[in-house]
Design a protein around this motif. Structure first.
Motif, PDB file in Angstrom:
ATOM      1  N   GLY A 151      18.552   6.806   5.587  1.00  0.00           N
ATOM      2  CA  GLY A 151      17.410   6.405   5.501  1.00  0.00           C
ATOM      3  C   GLY A 151      16.221   6.171   5.889  1.00  0.00           C
ATOM      4  N   HIS A 152      15.062   5.845   5.193  1.00  0.00           N
ATOM      5  CA  HIS A 152      14.075   6.670   4.965  1.00  0.00           C
ATOM      6  C   HIS A 152      13.290   5.959   6.951  1.00  0.00           C
ATOM      7  N   PRO A 153      12.653   6.567   7.095  1.00  0.00           N
ATOM      8  CA  PRO A 153      12.158   6.388   8.574  1.00  0.00           C
ATOM      9  C   PRO A 153      11.493   5.059   9.395  1.00  0.00           C
ATOM     10  N   THR A 171       0.812  -1.023  -0.041  1.00  0.00           N
ATOM     11  CA  THR A 171      -0.048  -0.190   0.137  1.00  0.00           C
ATOM     12  C   THR A 171       1.134   1.155  -0.206  1.00  0.00           C
ATOM     13  N   GLY A 172       1.625   1.118   0.164  1.00  0.00           N
ATOM     14  CA  GLY A 172       2.829   2.241  -0.382  1.00  0.00           C
ATOM     15  C   GLY A 172       4.488   2.106   0.414  1.00  0.00           C
ATOM     16  N   GLY A 173       5.316   3.256   0.570  1.00  0.00           N
ATOM     17  CA  GLY A 173       6.855   3.193   0.932  1.00  0.00           C
ATOM     18  C   GLY A 173       7.326   2.546   1.576  1.00  0.00           C
ATOM     19  N   THR A 174       6.015   2.750   2.518  1.00  0.00           N
ATOM     20  CA  THR A 174       5.778   2.017   4.138  1.00  0.00           C
ATOM     21  C   THR A 174       6.307   0.478   4.138  1.00  0.00           C
ATOM     22  N   GLY A 175       4.891   0.094   3.091  1.00  0.00           N
ATOM     23  CA  GLY A 175       4.240  -0.450   3.386  1.00  0.00           C
ATOM     24  C   GLY A 175       5.574  -1.507   2.900  1.00  0.00           C
ATOM     25  N   SER A 176       5.898  -1.329   1.440  1.00  0.00           N
ATOM     26  CA  SER A 176       6.713  -2.264   0.956  1.00  0.00           C
ATOM     27  C   SER A 176       8.624  -2.506   2.040  1.00  0.00           C
ATOM     28  N   ILE A 177       8.519  -1.184   2.891  1.00  0.00           N
ATOM     29  CA  ILE A 177       9.681  -1.339   3.876  1.00  0.00           C
ATOM     30  C   ILE A 177       9.674  -2.375   4.921  1.00  0.00           C
ATOM     31  N   ILE A 178       8.473  -2.365   6.076  1.00  0.00           N
ATOM     32  CA  ILE A 178       8.250  -3.062   6.789  1.00  0.00           C
ATOM     33  C   ILE A 178       7.868  -4.482   6.023  1.00  0.00           C
ATOM     34  N   ALA A 211       9.732   0.164  -4.525  1.00  0.00           N
ATOM     35  CA  ALA A 211       9.556   1.029  -5.340  1.00  0.00           C
ATOM     36  C   ALA A 211       8.854   1.727  -5.571  1.00  0.00           C
ATOM     37  N   ASP A 212       8.035   3.018  -5.627  1.00  0.00           N
ATOM     38  CA  ASP A 212       6.691   3.878  -4.885  1.00  0.00           C
ATOM     39  C   ASP A 212       5.978   3.563  -6.309  1.00  0.00           C
ATOM     40  N   ASN A 213       5.124   3.131  -6.590  1.00  0.00           N
ATOM     41  CA  ASN A 213       4.037   2.952  -7.847  1.00  0.00           C
ATOM     42  C   ASN A 213       3.846   4.641  -7.931  1.00  0.00           C
ATOM     43  N   HIS A 214       2.901   4.605  -6.618  1.00  0.00           N
ATOM     44  CA  HIS A 214       2.402   6.301  -6.223  1.00  0.00           C
ATOM     45  C   HIS A 214       2.909   7.070  -5.700  1.00  0.00           C
ATOM     46  N   LYS A 215       5.061   6.863  -6.137  1.00  0.00           N
ATOM     47  CA  LYS A 215       5.134   8.231  -6.156  1.00  0.00           C
ATOM     48  C   LYS A 215       5.414   8.488  -7.890  1.00  0.00           C
ATOM     49  N   TYR A 216       7.036   8.253  -7.913  1.00  0.00           N
ATOM     50  CA  TYR A 216       7.346   8.574  -9.862  1.00  0.00           C
ATOM     51  C   TYR A 216       7.008   6.843 -10.375  1.00  0.00           C
ATOM     52  N   ALA A 269      18.239   4.719  -2.803  1.00  0.00           N
ATOM     53  CA  ALA A 269      18.240   4.686  -4.657  1.00  0.00           C
ATOM     54  C   ALA A 269      17.478   5.635  -5.197  1.00  0.00           C
ATOM     55  N   CYS A 270      17.265   7.354  -4.730  1.00  0.00           N
ATOM     56  CA  CYS A 270      18.773   7.640  -3.629  1.00  0.00           C
ATOM     57  C   CYS A 270      17.546   7.908  -2.514  1.00  0.00           C
ATOM     58  N   ASN A 271      17.778   8.441  -1.960  1.00  0.00           N
ATOM     59  CA  ASN A 271      17.344   8.596  -0.144  1.00  0.00           C
ATOM     60  C   ASN A 271      16.534  10.211  -0.790  1.00  0.00           C
ATOM     61  N   TYR A 272      15.489  10.225   0.221  1.00  0.00           N
ATOM     62  CA  TYR A 272      14.468  11.566   0.205  1.00  0.00           C
ATOM     63  C   TYR A 272      15.601  12.218   0.865  1.00  0.00           C
ATOM     64  N   GLY A 273      16.459  12.437   1.488  1.00  0.00           N
ATOM     65  CA  GLY A 273      16.617  13.873   1.915  1.00  0.00           C
ATOM     66  C   GLY A 273      17.243  14.137   0.991  1.00  0.00           C
ATOM     67  N   VAL A 316      17.703  -2.380  -1.531  1.00  0.00           N
ATOM     68  CA  VAL A 316      17.275  -0.745  -1.610  1.00  0.00           C
ATOM     69  C   VAL A 316      16.539  -0.294  -1.811  1.00  0.00           C
ATOM     70  N   ASP A 317      16.855   0.899  -1.130  1.00  0.00           N
ATOM     71  CA  ASP A 317      15.415   1.727  -0.832  1.00  0.00           C
ATOM     72  C   ASP A 317      15.177   2.375  -2.231  1.00  0.00           C
ATOM     73  N   ALA A 318      14.077   2.304  -3.132  1.00  0.00           N
ATOM     74  CA  ALA A 318      14.589   3.301  -4.358  1.00  0.00           C
ATOM     75  C   ALA A 318      12.709   3.273  -4.344  1.00  0.00           C
ATOM     76  N   CYS A 319      12.245   3.589  -3.176  1.00  0.00           N
ATOM     77  CA  CYS A 319      10.147   4.017  -3.127  1.00  0.00           C
ATOM     78  C   CYS A 319      10.784   5.490  -4.183  1.00  0.00           C
ATOM     79  N   LEU A 320      11.408   6.301  -3.841  1.00  0.00           N
ATOM     80  CA  LEU A 320      11.580   7.386  -4.502  1.00  0.00           C
ATOM     81  C   LEU A 320      11.899   6.651  -5.717  1.00  0.00           C
ATOM     82  N   GLY A 321      13.152   6.483  -6.187  1.00  0.00           N
ATOM     83  CA  GLY A 321      13.924   6.732  -7.334  1.00  0.00           C
ATOM     84  C   GLY A 321      13.284   5.861  -7.861  1.00  0.00           C
TER      85      GLY A 321
HETATM   86  C1  LIG Z   1       8.755   8.117   0.000  1.00  0.00           C
HETATM   87  C2  LIG Z   1       9.720   7.745   1.172  1.00  0.00           C
HETATM   88  C3  LIG Z   1       9.191   6.050   2.469  1.00  0.00           C
HETATM   89  C4  LIG Z   1       8.373   5.741   2.472  1.00  0.00           C
HETATM   90  O1  LIG Z   1       6.885   5.541   1.687  1.00  0.00           O
HETATM   91  P1  LIG Z   1       5.368   6.463   1.631  1.00  0.00           P
HETATM   92  O2  LIG Z   1       4.944   6.089   0.681  1.00  0.00           O
HETATM   93  O3  LIG Z   1       5.210   7.492   2.159  1.00  0.00           O
HETATM   94  O4  LIG Z   1       5.205   4.951   2.937  1.00  0.00           O
HETATM   95  C5  LIG Z   1      10.689   5.491   1.560  1.00  0.00           C
HETATM   96  N1  LIG Z   1      11.687   6.123   0.936  1.00  0.00           N
HETATM   97  C6  LIG Z   1      11.712   7.241   0.826  1.00  0.00           C
HETATM   98  C7  LIG Z   1      13.048   7.078  -0.526  1.00  0.00           C
HETATM   99  C8  LIG Z   1      10.886   7.910  -0.007  1.00  0.00           C
HETATM  100  O5  LIG Z   1      11.047   9.090  -0.723  1.00  0.00           O
END
Ligand SMILES: *Cc1c(COP(=O)(O)O)cnc(C)c1O
Length: 464
Positions: free
Chosen positions: A147-149, A113-120, A255-260, A194-198, A221-226
């Protein structure tokens, strides 16, 4: 007069309305709120959040969503289409991440359901996998500070000790030696972004991969954003190190569908180098009186609409569409970074990609945020060091946004210098700035109170 949203225009519902209201009336109320809120980000001055920003695309996704919104994807017997959507979303994402290069595993994935979902889910999978295959009972996980919270959240939820590797203040990349020295027999996995949010920087994934493989731990590899931008960066001539399954040792990617991926909010893809990780976090209860129960992850019922929309976005845009959007985003981000670099008072942190962060040695950077806010700009405030952050999305690629950014930034730098000379402290710093000397007990107590206040204001009604 209450400041509860829209109390001036619409009834505050404290109980169910005795009689239901006409659909048209309800929709008119919803439309009015949406139309009031959309113009704030349509300007392109808001960092992140609205990744596609294109109402035609959103309209298309809404239609795809609407066809399956009411369907529960747990019940595949009555919705075989969900199997097509989920299987194809995973396959297309695996392909983008070069799962074809994997020779030491059987790649698989899941839609969350989202980046947090994928990571957990990844953390749960690593914990269970390490328990089963290595007998680990006191798991730990290592993330670079950047790394993301969501990793902190997952470790908190699943009783995993989190170890935080420092980053190099110049490159903003993870300190590999620190990671190497802190892996022990209870380490289930490490991660890189890849890449970090900050800072929008990419961690040295090939080095982390080598380390993970040598030490027999996982590498997420957290490519949620990239995930849906960076696969196209090299093709477009940008120098981005490898971060996908071509790198030995990479065992999972989010990799987040709901972002890019330009899908609706509520969709992300988690990919595994080998099925055994995915299988580690299935839930199965064979002896429930309600029948045999199984779910692929943490969620129970899930909407077919979100998976249908994620799929629709991918097949409608295609490779060409994602490439074209990535090109515009990366070019816009470079142009905005050039505007920042044109001011010797400002410093960009590390070598960023399509989102970037900058600070100043000469003044508190929050003066810049203060000056740009009334012009509609909304950045994310950062700390340690204080910096402001811009995630470039499609709304920024509209004509005129980069020029407005450059002009407003130039004025803001002058403002910051003048405020500093006058000994003023910035307003924005109160919310975003770092607590000098780190988190004290008083600060922690303050935050607890602040969170309660936020939850109360966001979830309760105005007094009668
Ligand atoms: C947005 C983001 C997440 C978490 O994703 P959510 O969709 O907000 O739960 C994790 N890692 C990175 C790098 C992000 O940008």
């Amino acid at each position: 007069m209450s400041d509860f949203p829209y109390a001036d225009r619409f009834t505050v519902n404290r109980t169910l309305p005795e009689q239901g209201r006409p659909r048209e009336e309800v929709l008119a109320e919803l439309r009015e709120m949406a139309q009031a809120e959309d113009p704030t980000w349509e300007t392109g001055k808001v960092s992140g959040t609205m990744y596609c920003g294109d109402h035609e695309h959103y309209g298309f996704l809404d239609e795809a969503f609407g066809l399956f919104a009411h369907v529960n994807v747990l019940q595949r017997d009555i919705c075989p289409s969900a199997t097509k959507f989920e299987g194809e979303v995973i396959a297309m994402a695996l392909d983008l991440m070069h799962a074809d290069a994997v020779t030491d595993g059987d790649p698989a994935g899941m839609v969350t359901t989202g980046g947090t979902g994928s990571i957990i889910h990844a953390l749960l999978a690593y914990r269970e996998h390490a328990a089963k295959h290595r007998g680990v009972t006191r798991p730990n996980f290592i993330k670079p500070e950047t790394g993301h919270p969501a990793f902190d959240k997952g470790c908190h939820l699943f009783g995993i000790e989190l170890r935080k590797a420092p980053i190099d203040p110049q490159t903003a990349q993870a300190d590999i030696d620190w990671v190497a020295n802190n892996i022990d027999e209870n380490t289930i996995a490490i991660m890189g972004s890849a890449c970090n949010y900050g800072y929008g920087t990419v961690d040295p994934i090939p080095e982390l991969g080598q380390l993970a493989a040598e030490r027999g731990v996982g590498l997420h590899v957290d490519a949620c954003l990239g995930g849906f931008v960076l696969p196209f960066a090299n093709e477009l001539g940008y120098d981005v190190p490898l971060f996908d399954f071509r790198v030995p040792g990479v065992t999972s990617i989010s990799a987040d569908n709901h972002k890019y991926g330009y899908a609706l909010k509520g969709a992300s893809t988690l990919l595994f180098r080998d099925k055994s990780y995915r299988n580690a976090q299935y839930f199965f209860l064979p002896d429930w009186t309600g029948g045999k129960y199984m779910s692929p992850g943490i969620e129970g019922s899930r909407s077919g609409g979100l998976i249908a929309a994620a799929w629709a976005s991918m097949v409608q845009l295609g490779r060409e569409g994602y490439l074209r959007y990535a090109k515009a985003i990366l070019e816009t981000a470079s142009a905005m970074q050039d505007a920042v670099r044109s001011h010797p008072e400002l410093t960009i942190i590390g070598s960023p990609t399509f989102c970037f962060s900058f600070r100043s040695e000469e003044f508190d950077i929050y003066h810049v945020a203060d000056a740009m806010k009334p012009k509609g700009w909304r950045f994310n405030g950062q700390q340690y060091p204080n910096a402001i952050h811009m995630a470039v999305t499609r709304p920024q690629t509209q004509p005129g946004v980069v020029a407005a950014f450059a002009a407003d930034l130039a004025e803001a730098v002058e403002y910051a210098k003048a405020q500093t000379a006058a000994g003023q402290t910035p307003v924005s710093a109160a919310v975003y700035g770092g607590v000098p000397g780190g988190m004290t007990a008083e600060a922690a107590q303050f935050i607890e109170g602040f969170m309660e206040h936020i939850l109360d204001t966001q979830q309760s009604l105005p007094p009668l």
